[in-house]
Design an enzyme around this catalytic site. Sequence first.
Site, PDB file in Angstrom:
ATOM      1  N   ARG A 159       0.848  -1.195   0.000  1.00  0.00           N
ATOM      2  CA  ARG A 159       0.000   0.000   0.000  1.00  0.00           C
ATOM      3  C   ARG A 159       0.886   1.249   0.000  1.00  0.00           C
ATOM      4  NH1 ARG A 159      -2.855   0.796   5.896  1.00  0.00           N
ATOM      5  NH2 ARG A 159      -0.997   1.501   6.969  1.00  0.00           N
ATOM      6  N   GLU A 195      -3.524   7.403   7.120  1.00  0.00           N
ATOM      7  CA  GLU A 195      -2.211   7.284   7.769  1.00  0.00           C
ATOM      8  C   GLU A 195      -1.109   7.833   6.864  1.00  0.00           C
ATOM      9  OE1 GLU A 195      -2.047   3.123   8.922  1.00  0.00           O
ATOM     10  OE2 GLU A 195      -3.085   3.561  10.793  1.00  0.00           O
ATOM     11  N   GLU A 221      -8.585   4.769  14.898  1.00  0.00           N
ATOM     12  CA  GLU A 221      -8.382   3.327  14.756  1.00  0.00           C
ATOM     13  C   GLU A 221      -7.716   2.795  16.012  1.00  0.00           C
ATOM     14  OE1 GLU A 221      -6.127   1.908  11.431  1.00  0.00           O
ATOM     15  OE2 GLU A 221      -7.104   3.251  10.011  1.00  0.00           O
ATOM     16  N   GLU A 265      -3.994  -8.421   6.039  1.00  0.00           N
ATOM     17  CA  GLU A 265      -4.542  -8.122   7.364  1.00  0.00           C
ATOM     18  C   GLU A 265      -5.559  -9.158   7.837  1.00  0.00           C
ATOM     19  OE1 GLU A 265      -3.829  -3.365   7.701  1.00  0.00           O
ATOM     20  OE2 GLU A 265      -5.605  -3.984   6.579  1.00  0.00           O
ATOM     21  N   HIS A 287      -5.524  -9.719  11.493  1.00  0.00           N
ATOM     22  CA  HIS A 287      -5.753  -8.547  12.345  1.00  0.00           C
ATOM     23  C   HIS A 287      -7.137  -8.680  12.957  1.00  0.00           C
ATOM     24  CE1 HIS A 287      -6.265  -4.387  13.589  1.00  0.00           C
ATOM     25  NE2 HIS A 287      -5.052  -4.089  13.202  1.00  0.00           N
TER      26      HIS A 287
END
Length: 719
Positions: free
Chosen positions: A165, A204, A361, A409, A412
Site C-alpha cells: 500500500r 495514515e 483506529e 490483514e 488482524h
Amino acid sequence: MFTLGAFTEIRPPAVVAGFCEPSQKLGLLGAATRTTHVNEAEAAVTATSRTPARALGLDVDGLVFGCDYNPEQWDSSVWADDVRLMQQAGINLVAINIFGWSQVEPRDGSFQFGDLDRIIALLTEAGIGINLGTGTSSPPPWLTTAHPEILPTAADETRRWPGGRQAWCPSSPVFREKAIRLVTVTAERYGSHPGVKLWHVSNELGCHNAHCYCDESAAAFRRWLRSRYGDIEALNAAWGTTFWSQHYAEWDEILPPRTTLSLANSAQQLDFDRFSSDELLSYYRAEAEAVRRFSSVPVTTNFMVTAHIKTQDYWTWADDMDVIANDHYLDHRLPVPGRELSFAADVTRGIAGGQPWLLMESSTSAVNWQPINHAKSAGQLKRDSLTHLARGADGVCFFQWRASVRGAEKFHSALLPHSGTGSRIWSEVVELGSIMGRLSEIVGTAVTSDIAFVFSWESWWATDLDAHPSSDLRYLDQVHALYAALLDVGATVDVVAPGAPLDGYRLVVVPTLYLVSDDDAAVINEFVAGGGHAVVTFFSGIVDETDGIRLGGYPGAFREMLGVTVDEFYPLGAADVLTLTDGSTSTLWSENLSLTAATSIAEYASGPLSGVPAVTRNDHGQGVGWYLATELAPDALSGLLRRIVVEASAREFVELAPGVEVVRRRGADRDYVFILNHTDQPVAHPFAGQELLSEAAVTTTGTVDAGGVHIIRQEHEKP
Ligand SMILES: [Zn+2]
C-alpha cells in the site's frame, strides 16, 4: 466473492453545496487549537461554552463508537446483516472507502459509484454516520502501470513496487493530479449527503512513503530549501558545508540525503525530515481543499502518534485539521505497551490543544504486523478504550468491522472476528458499545493538569541521527522513561510543543531536548525565572535548529537556568551500572559536570566520575531548575519526580499504586475521575461520587477490581 458491477459513467451530483467560508468549515478546534493549557477556572468556562454533544464538531450524538468497514471485501448479501449487527453493537460512525480507489475508478477516468451509493444508503437509513474516505491512500494498478514514475524511491535509489500500500511519491505531480480528480468527483457526489459526518483524507499519511528520494522529490526538496533559506550561502552556512568539501555553488547540486559511503550531513538529513513532513501536509491540504469546494462537513486524516512512526511533525499539522484524530495500536515490542498508549493519548490531546479528539483506529485484540501479535486479555478491550477516553478522546473507533478472509490483514482482529458473534471479542464489543452509549455525559469535558511535558518531533529526528556520543541514546526511550516515572507517581501531564506558552503550569518536564531554538529555550528559562519548576534531562539544549553545537559548555541553552556546565560526555557501555551517593543506580550516560550555581543532590560514587554531581537543583529567579545528568533506574527516577512534583505544588497528582492511573476530566458542573487499574490486584481509591460503569454510589472509598475501571462522577460544590 465480491465482483465489480458494470462501469457507469460519472453522474452529476444530486445537490452541489456552495463554497463555504473558512469559519464555517472549522469545528471546535479552529479557535482553540493553540490553547495549550486549561487551568481549573478556564476549564469550567471552556466546558460551558461548548455544545456538549458536538465537542468534536461532528453531527453525531454522544461519544463516537465506530469502525472501518470494507464491504468491498465481501459479497453484498452480507451488507444488510453487517448494518444490523452494527446497530446491535451501538456503532454510530463508520469509515468507508478508505482504500476504494480501484473499485470507484477501475480504469483511468471511468468512475463507478453504484456500490458506494448502496453502502451509504444502507448506513444512512440505519442512522449510522459515515466517515467518508477520499479513497486515495493506495493507487490502483492502472495508474502505477501507466505512470511508474509515481512509485516511491528509497535512499539507495531502488524503486518500491505496487503490491502493498501507499506506493506513491508525495511529490509526484501525476499522482496528485489523478488523486485530486478522484477526490473532487467523490466530494461533488457526496459533499452534501446528510449521512456524511466526517471526511477522511487518504489514510495514515506517511506510514510507508514519507521519505522519497526520486528526482521529482529532489526538485521539490530544492524548492523547499530555497523557500527556507532564500540564499544558497545561507544554506551552506546552516549545513556546515565547509566540512568535507560539501560547499554548494548552485541549488541544482543539492540532492536528498541518498545513501552515502560514510556518515552523511546531519543538517541535510534534518531538513529532509522537515521537508518530507511538510510535503505530505501540503498533499493533505490539496485534498482537503478539493473536499471543501463541495462540502461543509469537517475534514481530517488519521495521525499515527505512536512509538514506531516518527516521520510527521504533527505540531505543524494541527491547525489544518477540523478534528484531531489518531490511530493507536499497542506495540508489544515495548517493555510496557500500555504506558505508551497513555502517552500517545496525551500527545494527541496536546495536538488538539487540550480539546477532545477522536481515536480513529485501534484494535479489539491482536494486530498482524508485529513479530508476535498478542491477543488482548479478557477486559482489556474495555480498559484500553476507557484509557483513551480518560485522556481526552470523545470517541473510540476500530480497524475493522469484519475480519478479512484474504490479504495481509486477515489475522488482524476486528469487531466481528472470523468465528462470528459467538466469540468473546464480539460480546466485549457489544458490552463496550453499551458503555459508550451510557457515557455521553463526559462529551466535551477536558482533562486537567498543571504539569507540562515537552515533546518534539524535531528533537526525535535530531537525537536519533548518527555520529553521536552513544547510539544507545534514543529520544523516545528517554521520553518514555520520564513519562513512566510520572505515571508511577500518579501525575497527569499535558504534552506540549517546544515553545508552547507555559502560563498556568507549575512544572515543566523536558526530556532530552537535544535540539531547541533560542526562542523555545527562552520560554522554558523564563518560566523558571518567573517561579515555575523545570526538570531537564541529559543531552538537552545541545544544538540549535541547524544541528549546530551551542558553544561554551553543555547543556548550552539551559546552562544558566540550571546552574551547571558540562565539558565532556561519558556515555556508558551496555552492561555498565553506576552507583550514586544516595544509593540509587544509573545507566547509559554520565557527564563531567561542574556546578556554577546549582546544588548537588547526588554524586557518582563509582566509575571515572566519582564525586561529580549527577543530579542537581538550582534556584533560578523565583523558580527552580532541576538537572538530571544520567539515566536513573526507574525506582530512583520515580522517587526524584515525586519529590519534584511535590515541591512544585502540582495539584493533579494522585498516587495509588504502580500500574494504576488516575485521570480527571472536568466539566462545567461536575468532574469525572477515571481510575484505571492495569494490575492483577484490586485497588482501593478515595474518590466519592457516583460510579458510572456499575451505576453504584461510591460514598467514601471504592475498590477497583484487578484489570478494572471506575469512573466517578463528582458534582462541583455549589458556591
Ligand atoms: Zn519521489
